[in-house]
Design an enzyme around this catalytic site. Structure first.
Site, PDB file in Angstrom:
ATOM      1  N   ASP A 450     -39.270  71.643  41.325  1.00  0.00           N
ATOM      2  CA  ASP A 450     -40.727  71.517  41.576  1.00  0.00           C
ATOM      3  C   ASP A 450     -41.113  72.402  42.951  1.00  0.00           C
ATOM      4  O   ASP A 450     -40.219  72.763  43.778  1.00  0.00           O
ATOM      5  CB  ASP A 450     -40.988  70.335  41.603  1.00  0.00           C
ATOM      6  CG  ASP A 450     -42.400  69.946  41.276  1.00  0.00           C
ATOM      7  OD1 ASP A 450     -43.264  70.870  41.396  1.00  0.00           O
ATOM      8  OD2 ASP A 450     -42.692  68.669  40.898  1.00  0.00           O
ATOM      9  N   ASP A 516     -49.539  70.782  34.437  1.00  0.00           N
ATOM     10  CA  ASP A 516     -49.426  69.219  34.453  1.00  0.00           C
ATOM     11  C   ASP A 516     -50.339  68.759  33.465  1.00  0.00           C
ATOM     12  O   ASP A 516     -50.377  67.499  33.170  1.00  0.00           O
ATOM     13  CB  ASP A 516     -49.434  68.822  35.786  1.00  0.00           C
ATOM     14  CG  ASP A 516     -48.442  68.577  36.678  1.00  0.00           C
ATOM     15  OD1 ASP A 516     -47.327  68.992  36.040  1.00  0.00           O
ATOM     16  OD2 ASP A 516     -48.547  68.108  37.885  1.00  0.00           O
TER      17      ASP A 516
HETATM   18  C1  DGJ Z   1     -45.295  67.923  40.070  1.00  0.00           C
HETATM   19  C2  DGJ Z   1     -45.074  68.332  38.634  1.00  0.00           C
HETATM   20  O1  DGJ Z   1     -45.848  69.114  38.263  1.00  0.00           O
HETATM   21  C3  DGJ Z   1     -44.923  66.893  37.731  1.00  0.00           C
HETATM   22  O2  DGJ Z   1     -44.390  67.400  36.393  1.00  0.00           O
HETATM   23  C4  DGJ Z   1     -43.807  66.117  38.216  1.00  0.00           C
HETATM   24  O3  DGJ Z   1     -42.681  66.635  38.330  1.00  0.00           O
HETATM   25  C5  DGJ Z   1     -44.212  65.836  39.718  1.00  0.00           C
HETATM   26  N1  DGJ Z   1     -44.519  67.069  40.619  1.00  0.00           N
HETATM   27  C6  DGJ Z   1     -43.400  64.757  40.338  1.00  0.00           C
HETATM   28  O4  DGJ Z   1     -43.566  64.610  41.687  1.00  0.00           O
END
Ligand code: DGJ
Length: 713
Positions: A450, A516
């Site tokens: 991430d 997301d």
């Molecule tokens: C942002 C990501 O896009 C999510 O899928 C998830 O992994 C969160 N961070 C976790 O903090």
């Protein structure tokens, strides 16, 4: 071989690139587009003659044909290629070609041009390639032969498009709504899209496209460029008053980031260029090249379960074991433990950087969970955010000097976090070793990587010098090194969703998290535009919750699953809250995906151009045209009812296809079925009828869909 004629014709995958270096000038492109067939040297020379413009009162400002690296000294008044200086001097280079080499192999045709500017003690190498898929790529290497440092402030490479390319398109976006197309006329002037946050960003232009007016999925000739680089960069469309139209791109270094010490050189990222008769054709050239790479994942993409929207930070072994069991029971093949597992991480305010297992939440470690996951027949994945740090972490407390600081302290927090400067060798080693230990210990097969904060005033300590470029290279190096240390390890590129999706990071990663947003209504669009460059098997597509966590829209399971079907499938909802019927339904969708993924992940993606924006028809057609799967999705209320016939694109017009409306489950909602769908064995029609006339669409309410399976007889 060194070439005789200054005009070179590179070909591959239906593409011709004709380039001249006549007059010992840097490469200029006479044609980029459809294959021109065999051309003689005389043809090529005449092409150059007939491309020369009439020049009236001044030779300046008529640099036709369009240069790959534009030079002021050659009369280019638009954006220059190399921008740099030696303490303020040597700022208007004029490179003269020294050598031109052409290499032709079955999978690649390449032109290498070596040039120099003796007065400035600089060298410039330019490489142009046409790959077997018809994708073009270009890069350059600038070298300093002088006795003092030379600072490169920009190096932009470009490819021309013809005057028929009158319309531009690039992408915009934001968190949970990435890759939204925007169009405008290709007027005189410059349209620039910049990424300045140390990653392409959620708003990334992605590709700068120029095409014939109204170019669409299946029609209208269109060209596009993309920079394979995950750091700061610009994508540009420029139309000069002298009539040149050019698509270009290059890195955007901050001051001091690209200084060439005497005797050193630096190479740009690849600028990729694709063209097509419509966007599908353009995308196929990218997808086919991606799939031809030796590093492209070849094994079936394991259906995964991601814990994020299921449990967020609420990690406890018993629940996660039950979740793993529920996943395995519906056919999941990979279990990914998301954020929340490491020391102190109970929410998003603390602990990034402390990559050891939290002993309060995991008194006996994560080993038992990882073992149980494997016992259930799945492999184990885990989340990291290696480039980030919370100031409230042991890492930041012990090494405040590893946090970026341009001279005013660590700067604004974003999601409570800051960026760890991986160009400090000790910081890099610290993160690498911590990650490696977790990967080794838990037998991790997959890292979700991430990246949630933009790099703003990212200065190295203690100098404060800009560190964005080095950070991008350090992140690449870390990915490469981890993969080398742990053969078979897969990495997913995630950045608050789809904030780091580019062909640079995709040379080191195996999947991108597109967004997301798991709301299928928005996901249809996000996935479609991510597919512009990224083949479906590299794009994570998850079945999310009934009520979307990002939009709060509510969708039935069959529509959520249908939209997720096409990519690297995952489940990101709490299966422990699902009813037995819902679990059966998920199981059926997973099995359907598994039965068809070899087609979904190898065929050509096609998107119909339908008159009614409420309807979408898109699918995957086998490369030999023997089979196809389509989804018809209704995303709004059609103005007319029933919706009428829709033409099915991408088929072989000469073959006959059996068409069946199929579904792994009984469909929800009020579809009104046209009579042909009731014929149990399906209907048979020639491809030409299906693609020219079409078949009646099922009448559906908004956010509902159906699937069609086609097999050639
Ligand atoms: C942002 C990501 O896009 C999510 O899928 C998830 O992994 C969160 N961070 C976790 O903090």
């Amino acid at each position: 071989m060194t070439v005789e004629t200054p005009v070179v014709h590179l070909r591959g995958g239906g593409t011709s690139l004709v380039v001249t270096t006549s007059g010992a000038r840097l490469p200029r492109v006479l044609h980029w587009g459809p294959d021109l067939g065999d051309l003689t040297d005389a043809d090529l020379a005449t092409m150059e003659t007939t491309a020369s413009p009439a020049i009236g009162d001044s030779a300046v400002t008529y640099p036709q044909p369009v240069p790959v690296v534009a030079q002021l000294a050659e009369g280019w008044l638009g954006r220059p290629g190399v921008v740099g200086d030696r303490s303020g001097a040597h700022w208007a280079p004029r490179f003269v070609v020294d050598d031109v080499v052409v290499e032709r192999a079955s999978d690649i045709q390449r032109l290498r041009v070596a040039s120099s500017d003796d007065a400035y003690a600089l060298t410039l190498g330019v490489e142009l390639e046409v790959l077997a898929s018809g994708l073009v790529r270009v890069r350059a290497e600038v070298g300093n032969r002088g006795g003092t440092p030379y600072e490169v402030r920009a190096l932009e490479l470009g490819l021309p498009v013809p005057p028929t390319a009158t319309e531009l398109c690039d992408l915009a976006g934001r968190w949970a709504l990435e890759r939204v197309p925007q169009r405008r006329p290709f007027d005189v002037g410059t349209w620039v899209r910049e990424s300045r946050g140390g990653k392409p960003g959620l708003e990334h232009a992605f590709m700068m496209l120029a095409g014939e007016q109204g170019f669409a999925n299946r029609s209208g000739r269109v060209w596009g460029v993309h920079l394979g680089w995950s750091g700061n960069h610009a994508l540009v469309a420029e139309r000069t008053p002298a009539g040149s139209r050019r698509l270009s791109g290059g890195e955007l270094p901050w001051p001091g980031e690209l200084v060439l010490e005497p005797g050193t050189s630096s190479t740009t990222p690849w600028l990729y260029g694709s063209w097509g008769e419509g966007l599908d054709d353009l995308s196929h050239r990218v997808h086919r090249w991606m799939r031809s790479r030796p590093t492209h994942p070849r094994a079936p993409r394991p259906v995964l379960l991601n814990t994020w929207e299921a449990v967020y930070f609420q990690h406890d072994l018993a629940t996660l074991e039950r979740l793993a069991e529920a996943g395995a029971a519906v056919g999941v093949e990979r279990f990914v433990l998301d954020d929340g597992w490491f020391t102190g991480r109970r929410d998003d305010t603390t602990s990034l950087g402390d990559w050891t297992v939290d002993s309060t939440v995991w008194p006996d470690g994560i080993d038992a969970l990882a073992d149980r996951v494997r016992e259930l027949g799945m492999d184990f994945g885990i989340w990291f955010e290696p480039e980030m740090v919370n100031l409230d972490s042991d890492l930041a407390r012990n090494h405040p000097e590893w946090v970026f600081d341009a001279g005013h302290g660590p700067g604004m927090a974003s999601r409570h976090q800051h960026v760890l400067d991986l160009a400090h060798p000790e910081a890099y080693r610290h993160v690498r070793d911590a990650m490696s230990e977790v990967v080794d210990r838990l037998g991790v097969a997959y890292v979700k990587w991430d990246h949630n904060r933009y790099l703003l005033d990212a200065g190295h300590t203690p100098t404060g010098r800009a560190g964005v470029r080095e950070q991008t290279l350090a992140a690449y190096a870390l990915m490469a090194e981890l993969k080398e240390r742990h053969p078979g390890l897969e990495i997913e590129s995630c950045a608050s969703g789809g904030g780091r999706v580019d062909l640079g990071v995709l040379q080191l990663t195996d999947r991108v998290w597109a967004s997301d947003c798991n709301d299928p209504h928005d996901r249809l669009e996000i996935q479609r535009w991510t597919r512009l460059l990224v083949p479906p098997e590299l794009q994570g597509t998850h079945i999310g919750a009934r009520e979307s966590h990002t939009t709060h829209r509510v969708h039935p399971l069959d529509f959520r699953a249908q939209v997720a079907l096409w990519g690297h499938l995952g489940i990101e909802t709490n299966l422990l809250e699902a009813s037995p019927d819902e679990l059966d339904e998920v199981r059926a969708w997973v099995a359907f995906h598994q039965a068809h993924r070899s087609l979904l992940h190898s065929g050509d993606v096609v998107h119909a151009d339908l008159g009614d924006p409420a309807l979408r028809l898109e699918g995957v057609v086998a490369t030999d045209r023997s089979e196809a799967i389509f989804q018809l999705a209704v995303v709004d209320r059609p103005i007319t009812w029933p919706p009428g016939r829709v033409a099915v694109p991408g088929l072989d017009p000469e073959r006959r296809y059996r068409v069946r409306q199929v579904s792994p489950v009984e469909r929800s909602g009020s579809g009104v079925l046209p009579p042909w769908t009731a014929v149990a064995e399906g209907v048979v029609l020639p491809g030409v009828v299906l693609s020219q006339v079409g078949i009646e669409a099922t009448s559906l309410d908004p956010d509902r869909g159906v699937l069609w399976h086609l097999t050639a007889e």
